[in-house]
Design an enzyme around this catalytic site. Structure first.
Site, PDB file in Angstrom:
ATOM      1  N   ILE A   1       5.357  -2.587  -3.362  1.00  0.00           N
ATOM      2  CA  ILE A   1       4.697  -2.115  -4.243  1.00  0.00           C
ATOM      3  C   ILE A   1       5.478  -1.317  -5.279  1.00  0.00           C
ATOM      4  O   ILE A   1       5.016  -1.250  -6.443  1.00  0.00           O
ATOM      5  CB  ILE A   1       3.511  -1.147  -3.814  1.00  0.00           C
ATOM      6  CG1 ILE A   1       2.450  -1.276  -4.856  1.00  0.00           C
ATOM      7  CG2 ILE A   1       4.103   0.076  -3.389  1.00  0.00           C
ATOM      8  CD1 ILE A   1       1.181  -0.736  -4.097  1.00  0.00           C
TER       9      ILE A   1
ATOM     10  N   HIS B   1       9.219  -2.800   9.541  1.00  0.00           N
ATOM     11  CA  HIS B   1       9.461  -3.516   8.410  1.00  0.00           C
ATOM     12  C   HIS B   1      10.782  -3.785   8.040  1.00  0.00           C
ATOM     13  O   HIS B   1      11.629  -2.820   7.931  1.00  0.00           O
ATOM     14  CB  HIS B   1       8.481  -3.047   7.202  1.00  0.00           C
ATOM     15  CG  HIS B   1       8.560  -1.892   6.830  1.00  0.00           C
ATOM     16  ND1 HIS B   1       8.212  -0.655   7.490  1.00  0.00           N
ATOM     17  CD2 HIS B   1       9.631  -1.108   5.897  1.00  0.00           C
ATOM     18  CE1 HIS B   1       8.701   0.653   7.256  1.00  0.00           C
ATOM     19  NE2 HIS B   1       9.355   0.093   6.054  1.00  0.00           N
ATOM     20  N   MET B   2      11.308  -4.926   7.496  1.00  0.00           N
ATOM     21  CA  MET B   2      12.550  -5.283   6.853  1.00  0.00           C
ATOM     22  C   MET B   2      12.436  -5.377   5.453  1.00  0.00           C
ATOM     23  O   MET B   2      11.631  -6.276   5.113  1.00  0.00           O
ATOM     24  CB  MET B   2      13.096  -6.526   7.794  1.00  0.00           C
ATOM     25  CG  MET B   2      14.551  -6.760   7.122  1.00  0.00           C
ATOM     26  SD  MET B   2      15.246  -8.064   8.091  1.00  0.00           S
ATOM     27  CE  MET B   2      15.674  -7.741   9.728  1.00  0.00           C
ATOM     28  N   HIS B   3      13.251  -4.398   4.846  1.00  0.00           N
ATOM     29  CA  HIS B   3      13.225  -4.920   3.326  1.00  0.00           C
ATOM     30  C   HIS B   3      14.257  -5.857   3.057  1.00  0.00           C
ATOM     31  O   HIS B   3      15.430  -5.916   3.697  1.00  0.00           O
ATOM     32  CB  HIS B   3      13.847  -3.483   2.594  1.00  0.00           C
ATOM     33  CG  HIS B   3      12.737  -2.309   2.777  1.00  0.00           C
ATOM     34  ND1 HIS B   3      12.169  -1.896   1.591  1.00  0.00           N
ATOM     35  CD2 HIS B   3      12.801  -1.583   3.740  1.00  0.00           C
ATOM     36  CE1 HIS B   3      11.469  -0.925   2.139  1.00  0.00           C
ATOM     37  NE2 HIS B   3      11.726  -0.403   3.216  1.00  0.00           N
TER      38      HIS B   3
HETATM   39  P1  AMP Z   1      10.227   2.682   4.276  1.00  0.00           P
HETATM   40  O1  AMP Z   1      10.484   4.074   3.654  1.00  0.00           O
HETATM   41  O2  AMP Z   1      11.265   1.699   4.723  1.00  0.00           O
HETATM   42  O3  AMP Z   1       9.039   3.030   5.359  1.00  0.00           O
HETATM   43  O4  AMP Z   1       9.215   1.921   3.100  1.00  0.00           O
HETATM   44  C1  AMP Z   1       8.188   1.654   2.906  1.00  0.00           C
HETATM   45  C2  AMP Z   1       8.068   0.934   1.619  1.00  0.00           C
HETATM   46  O5  AMP Z   1       6.583   0.200   1.642  1.00  0.00           O
HETATM   47  C3  AMP Z   1       8.240   1.461   0.454  1.00  0.00           C
HETATM   48  O6  AMP Z   1       9.038   0.720  -0.188  1.00  0.00           O
HETATM   49  C4  AMP Z   1       6.863   1.478  -0.632  1.00  0.00           C
HETATM   50  O7  AMP Z   1       7.035   1.211  -1.802  1.00  0.00           O
HETATM   51  C5  AMP Z   1       6.204   0.279   0.263  1.00  0.00           C
HETATM   52  N1  AMP Z   1       4.798   0.314   0.129  1.00  0.00           N
HETATM   53  C6  AMP Z   1       4.033   1.508   0.333  1.00  0.00           C
HETATM   54  N2  AMP Z   1       2.874   0.827   0.377  1.00  0.00           N
HETATM   55  C7  AMP Z   1       2.675  -0.321   0.069  1.00  0.00           C
HETATM   56  C8  AMP Z   1       1.711  -1.347  -0.450  1.00  0.00           C
HETATM   57  N3  AMP Z   1       0.510  -1.058  -0.324  1.00  0.00           N
HETATM   58  N4  AMP Z   1       2.063  -2.585  -0.698  1.00  0.00           N
HETATM   59  C9  AMP Z   1       3.417  -2.931  -0.778  1.00  0.00           C
HETATM   60  N5  AMP Z   1       4.333  -2.144  -0.296  1.00  0.00           N
HETATM   61  C10 AMP Z   1       4.061  -1.033  -0.242  1.00  0.00           C
END
Ligand code: AMP
Length: 120
Positions: A36, A105-107
């Site tokens: 997002i 999750h994997m970015h």
């Molecule tokens: P992390 O810090 O690795 O836990 O990253 C969590 C990621 O989730 C961040 O990059 C956020 O921008 C993303 N995120 C949070 N809420 C949503 C959502 N509803 N849809 C898509 N991505 C999200």
């Protein structure tokens, strides 16, 4: 290490269909959707459908089918997005890794020159 999964986290809500997402790829074991708050032209999150809090939890406790299914989803994301020039895969984990969402999750980040790995 004790892992405790909170099913009220935002990705659990996405998996239950309670919150919309921009799906890139979905299979029996994994979902991939656009971040997002994208940090680059390609910024996709790949998550397993099972209740795992982190990479190390998933690697320890997920079945072989779940693990293979997850990596197949990564391959599909790479096939479907602009990653031929390269990309970075990041799994932020717990406090030191600055993990915000406690569902593994994997970015997958790419589509531009990303610079060196760590700053600060
Ligand atoms: P992390 O810090 O690795 O836990 O990253 C969590 C990621 O989730 C961040 O990059 C956020 O921008 C993303 N995120 C949070 N809420 C949503 C959502 N509803 N849809 C898509 N991505 C999200």
């Amino acid at each position: 290490m004790e892992y405790s999964y909170d099913d009220q986290n935002i990705f659990a809500k996405i998996l239950r269909g309670e919150i919309p997402n921009q799906t890139v790829y979905e299979s029996e074991h994994a979902l991939a959707f656009r971040d997002i708050n994208p940090q680059a032209p390609v910024h996709v999150l790949v998550i397993p459908k099972g209740p795992y809090v982190s990479l190390d939890h998933f690697a320890r406790d997920a079945s072989q089918e779940e693990q293979v299914g997850f990596m197949q989803a990564v391959a599909e994301v790479c096939r479907l997005t602009d990653t031929d020039g390269g990309f970075r895969a990041i799994c932020n984990t717990r406090t030191h890794g600055v993990q915000d969402v406690p569902h593994y999750h994997m970015h997958i980040i790419g589509g531009r020159q990303l610079g060196r790995m760590l700053q600060g």
